[in-house]
Scaffold this active site. Sequence first.
Site, PDB file in Angstrom:
ATOM      1  N   ARG A 519       0.853  -1.173   0.000  1.00 58.20           N
ATOM      2  CA  ARG A 519       0.000   0.000   0.000  1.00 58.20           C
ATOM      3  C   ARG A 519       0.896   1.232   0.000  1.00 58.20           C
ATOM      4  NH1 ARG A 519      -4.959   1.943   1.580  1.00 58.20           N
ATOM      5  NH2 ARG A 519      -5.846  -0.111   1.941  1.00 58.20           N
ATOM      6  N   ILE A 524      -3.464   1.273  -3.343  1.00 56.13           N
ATOM      7  CA  ILE A 524      -2.956  -0.086  -3.174  1.00 56.13           C
ATOM      8  C   ILE A 524      -2.313  -0.572  -4.479  1.00 56.13           C
ATOM      9  CG2 ILE A 524      -3.616  -2.445  -2.569  1.00 56.13           C
ATOM     10  CD1 ILE A 524      -5.908  -1.241  -0.968  1.00 56.13           C
ATOM     11  N   VAL A 525      -1.289  -1.388  -4.335  1.00 51.58           N
ATOM     12  CA  VAL A 525      -0.578  -1.930  -5.496  1.00 51.58           C
ATOM     13  C   VAL A 525      -0.864  -3.426  -5.591  1.00 51.58           C
ATOM     14  CG1 VAL A 525       1.645  -2.107  -6.644  1.00 51.58           C
ATOM     15  CG2 VAL A 525       1.238  -0.265  -5.019  1.00 51.58           C
ATOM     16  N   ASP A 635       8.790  11.841  -1.265  1.00 51.75           N
ATOM     17  CA  ASP A 635       8.509  10.752  -0.320  1.00 51.75           C
ATOM     18  C   ASP A 635       9.538   9.628  -0.448  1.00 51.75           C
ATOM     19  OD1 ASP A 635       7.259   9.435   1.725  1.00 51.75           O
ATOM     20  OD2 ASP A 635       5.538   8.742   0.548  1.00 51.75           O
TER      21      ASP A 635
END
Length: 800
Positions: A519, A524-525, A635
């Site tokens: 996630r 979500i992946v 990030d």
Amino acid sequence: MGYTSLYVLCMFLFVWPYSGLAQGNGTISVSSFLTAADQATLWYSPSGDFAFGFRKVQDQFLLSIWYDKIPDKTIVWFVNDGTTVPAGSKVQLTTDRGLVLTDTQGKELWRSEPLSGTASRGVFNDTGNFMIFGSSWTKLWDSFSNPIDTLLPAQTMEVNGTLNSRLTETNFTKGKFQLRLLENGNLVLNSRDILTDHVYGAYYRSQTNDINPSNQGYQVKYSTAGYMYIAKRNGDIVNLTTNGAIPSTGYYHRATLTFDGVLVQYYHPKDSTGTSKWISVWQIPVNICLDVRGDTGSGACGFNSVCRLDEARRADCECPESYSLLDPNDTHGSCKPNFAQNCDDNGSSEKLYDLVEITDTDWPFSDYEQLKPISEIECRRHCLNDCFCAVAIYRGDSCWKKKLPLSKGRKDRAVNGKAFLKFSKGDLPPEHRRGGDNPIYPEKNDKRTLIVVFSVLLGSSVFVNFILIAVVGFGFSYIYHKKKKNSQHANDSVETNVCRFTNKELVEATNGFKQQLGRGSFGIVYKGVIQMSSTVIVAVKKIDSLAQDGAREFKTEVNVIAQTHHKNLVRLVGFCEEEQHRLLVYEYMVNGTLASLIFSREKPSWALRNHIALGIAGGLAYLHEECSTQIIHCDIKPQNILLDEYYNARISDFGLAKLLMLNQSRTSTGIRGTKGYVAPEWFRNIPITVKVDVYSFGVLLLEIICCRRSVENLEFGEKAILTDWVWDCFQDGRMIELLENDEDILSEWEKVETFVIVGIWCIQEDPSLRPTMRKVIQMLEGVVHVPDPPCPSPFRSTST
Ligand SMILES: *[C@@H]1O[C@H](CO)[C@@H](O)[C@H](O)[C@H]1NC(C)=O
Ligand SMILES: *[C@@H]1O[C@H](CO)[C@@H](O)[C@H](O)[C@H]1NC(C)=O
């Protein structure tokens, strides 16, 4: 007497029960001896479970201890570094030297050292331990304290204890793998150079080391009930036997470092039925073929070989096509090419050599050149015409050229991409070569010779096979390219080279979004499989938190991402934009996230960490300075760094920050990034620049060096906040503490020190003091001087 009756007599002797020769109580009196001969006397433990004596190995003998009641009479201990001795050699229990092994001339070959006193008797008891006692039962020496490649129940391995694998299943001389209990309490498996004993990086670590001696492991224990564990000085234990159900009565046990580098704990039923065999309880490492890493050493198999995990999870080594074993008897040894490419062949390479495609295979540590972007055809052509190129790996749009000797070859389903291995068209069995002048190699441009050679060879089935392979290969590649062309037409690519998918296609590809990979901050992946020109495994990111007016922005961003090309970025394969559905399709990274690598129990080698850190720096420098639109990642953290099959760092989730910042003022909810990695300017009224990534990179770099999270819980005390602790250690000149439990890294100390200092430069609170990523790379590579950094947070109100 004919040979037949002699043979029958020998057979008879062989099956003759041993009990008549046994010592009864396992006591061996001084000056007793055994002689190496075909049907020689042995010494037995009281129950007869173990035998001590000479075992026939090929035409010679090995003084050893073995399980005597099972059909394969498994050897668990031996002497003389596994060197066999001739018939007539003798072992005797003496008072002054304990057990002494001498050859037929009486020359001493081995003795039980160190012997701490005068021997008065030997005792061979039912644990399989051969002990020598002095008067009044003081133990002077025992075989348990001198383990070879096997541990038995009741045996303990102390600090500095080592098991050495044998060379092959049947050659007992020292092989290339070791199990060692290090001074710092860590139990490690490593390979070594056989000639000099130089130790290569560990491929298994128990992580039972610690700065605090009382928390260190100090013994590997094997309980009589069959459980193995590491005992710590503070009384804690760390289980090695993780499997609960170990049968104890009625079974024999052992743990052996196998000749191919796997530590296996086994048990075996005592009542052997003939088909019963040793059963594995657990073994380390998980995958010997993938786990042995690093730039030097050949890996689990020899050089140029390919390692595949067999059903027993042991290394099955195989020479690739057109390679053969250097030593035909050493199946796990190196392979030699059956030809050598001559660099003077210029121009005629394609006539003399060809490439064969092999599946699921790679040699990740043998690269010398990477070509990108490049087509598969070009990749093949480049390797074929490069006399240094032994194999090319094609994956995505990259071509890795690899040189001899190939090391750490593996065949595994996790390996992605195609391998094209070079072979010589002249590499045919010798019977097809005629005369001394090697007619297989035609003269340059001499078509006539070529035809003659062809017609001579056509009769042979081998050659017919070659032709068949070539024709089939050609057919396949034709079909492949046709399909590729078609699929390119089918996929409408919006001014970029990425594909556009429908939501339905991606629902199918992911099997209804079934397998979640992780996630991220954007959604979500999921794992998926897409049929393009070939089957491609992908990671599909379902973006759930897109700002309302983000539709147009989405397309712009996809375009920006699609235009990035760098070996340290995760490549975008395609996207979907349909009503409310927004999905990004990325190439799938087999080795997961950096977080799972560096925060796992087994620390990756320093060489690998170095490689990864430089990769991330390279990817960031590209995003900041080299791509057409500057991209600030915002990030950077280990969960966002993925690892491809070569353990190259691949930055993911870049180019998306803007999507989420739409219409958001910089309130605390607008802060992009993750606690522990965010730069201070997010909280202040300072513009956000690429330097926020440099800050996060600094934190990440320190995590990679120390293999721990930037923020740990309070148990860590002064070490809880990594950046603070690193600065404190740097300032107090005790940086070595950062790496106390990392034996791999100490030999690279200067480099590590530089990395730490670069990390401190990156985490400066004042963004202008932080170096650019370009500069960071230069500093990490050691091409520019790295001055001592100032305190990263001069305004920090210290709470001490
Ligand atoms: C083997 O010898 C050791 C040391 O003397 C002793 O402690 C142990 O009980 C013996 N074990 C057996 C099974 O005889
Ligand atoms: C075992 O290997 C060593 C090293 O290659 C060799 O010298 C020795 O002869 C071999 N021993 C046997 C018994 O084959």
